[in-house]
Design an enzyme around this catalytic site. Sequence first.
Site, short mmCIF file in Angstrom:
data_model
loop_
_atom_site.label_atom_id
_atom_site.label_comp_id
_atom_site.label_asym_id
_atom_site.label_seq_id
_atom_site.Cartn_x
_atom_site.Cartn_y
_atom_site.Cartn_z
CG LEU A 176 115.68 75.58 27.77
CD1 LEU A 176 116.94 76.15 28.38
CD2 LEU A 176 115.44 76.16 26.39
N PRO A 199 99.18 61.28 13.13
CG PRO A 199 99.53 59.12 13.95
CD PRO A 199 100.24 60.27 13.28
CD GLU A 225 113.72 62.28 24.35
OE1 GLU A 225 113.62 62.51 23.14
OE2 GLU A 225 114.75 61.79 24.85
CB SER A 226 111.88 68.72 21.81
OG SER A 226 112.78 68.40 20.76
CG LEU A 241 125.98 65.48 25.58
CD1 LEU A 241 127.48 65.19 25.40
CD2 LEU A 241 125.62 66.75 24.80
CE1 TYR A 272 107.71 68.39 23.62
CE2 TYR A 272 106.00 69.43 22.29
CZ TYR A 272 107.16 69.53 23.05
OH TYR A 272 107.75 70.75 23.26
CE LYS A 327 107.94 71.20 27.51
NZ LYS A 327 109.34 71.38 28.02
CB THR A 352 105.57 73.70 24.00
OG1 THR A 352 104.95 73.74 22.71
CG2 THR A 352 104.92 72.57 24.79
CG ASP A 353 102.57 76.84 20.67
OD1 ASP A 353 103.11 75.71 20.64
OD2 ASP A 353 102.45 77.56 19.66
CD GLU A 354 103.42 70.89 19.81
OE1 GLU A 354 103.04 69.74 20.07
OE2 GLU A 354 104.21 71.15 18.89
#
Length: 354
Positions: free
Chosen positions: A86, A292, A89-90, A40, A160, A164, A135-137
């Site tokens: 899941l 950036p 930090e997103s 949370l 980020y 990941k 993620t795709d990032e």
Amino acid sequence: MTDFAKKIMITGGAGFIGSHVVRLFVQKYPQYFVVNVDALTYAGNLENLRDVEMASNYKFEKADINDEKGITALFEKYRFDGVIHLAAESHVDRSIIDPLSFVKTNVLGTASLLNISLKFWKNNFDGKLFYHVSTDEVYGSLGADGFFTEHTAYDPRSPYSASKASSDHFVMAYHHTYNLPVIMSNCSNNYGSHHFPEKLIPLMINNIKNNKPLPVYGKGENVRDWLWVDDHARAIDTIFHKGKIGDKYNIGGFNEWKNIDIVYLLCSIMDNKLGRNAGESSKLIEFVKDRPGHDLRYAIDATKLHKELGWEPSLQFEEGLEKTVDWYLQNEDWVKHVTSGDYQKYYNQQYAKK
Ligand code: NAD
Ligand code: DAU
């Protein structure tokens, strides 16, 4: 507890995507016991799960994935067969402000969870699965052409995405080194209900509603590939049950949009719904200093998931966006609760200088 066919830990279940995954599993699989493990943080909100919180096959446990003792105690208590991971930090902009908290949760937290799963499962991997949601990032940024496939080399460019990517490597390393049964998926941008209003679509909806400036980074030319969040949850369900152990799957809607076009579309949907004159909300658009290292374009090739496991997206973007706007307009209390307190502090820090 022994009456249940599977006991599944879903981490980050109080967040945006996690709450949709929890709801799907609790409602679709009464034979499974679902434990939502979430710290949370500012992004986690139990209001997201009001409709399933009384279900007899659901339990919430407040815990940080970095708390080795706490997570071990939960494994002892529930004897999980599966983990759907899941918790993270997103938000890219927050990772630029505070990269180390992303290393802590996304890298160390994932490694700790893998380690505990291995400890409990190593004598018998039958029926066990660690599902990592990514993620795709991690693939970096595309030019005008091409798609990310499962074979695209990793090239993360923000704190980020680097965190990941690192967690993805740990997941695969635990499979190759220790035979831990893992599966991973890499998804494009999600949208829908319960999306925290620091991300593009809910932030713009909230600002349009409140007649606040609409901060578009750079020229708004960056492209993202948008997927209805329940379609992502369905993909996770499909892969969890039918995916090949040790494999990875890309998830996306073949639905590319420039940011500025989404903002104009939202303005026009909301002019209509709020009884404003056509073009009124778009006067709020402000082009602000770019993010950036802003990745230019993401586009997922989800052919493998479609061909091998039969998944496909269910919803057209325009229809989904309209449903999303309706949800935010009908859930003002939810928005009020999540945007009080710390949200304002973050918003002022992120946008004051722009
Ligand atoms: P979110 O920020 O809305 O939710 C994250 C959840 O994790 C929150 O409930 C938070 O309380 C919890 N959490 C954070 N740190 C924790 C910790 N240390 N221990 C336990 N719980 C913790 O995120 P989201 O957008 O729902 O994303 C969920 C996952 O899906 C993430 O792993 C993200 O990388 C991935 N993903 C997101 C998208 C997207 O478009 N949002 C797309 C592809 C993949
Ligand atoms: O691609 C999947 C990823 O999508 C997920 O892994 C991330 O968790 C999720 O946050 C999302 O990352 P993005 O950076 O693409 O999403 P965001 O909503 O932050 O931004 C979408 C685009 O809109 C991006 O090009 C930046 C731009 N933007 C964003 C904000 C918040 C703006 O122009 N203005 C803004 O105020």
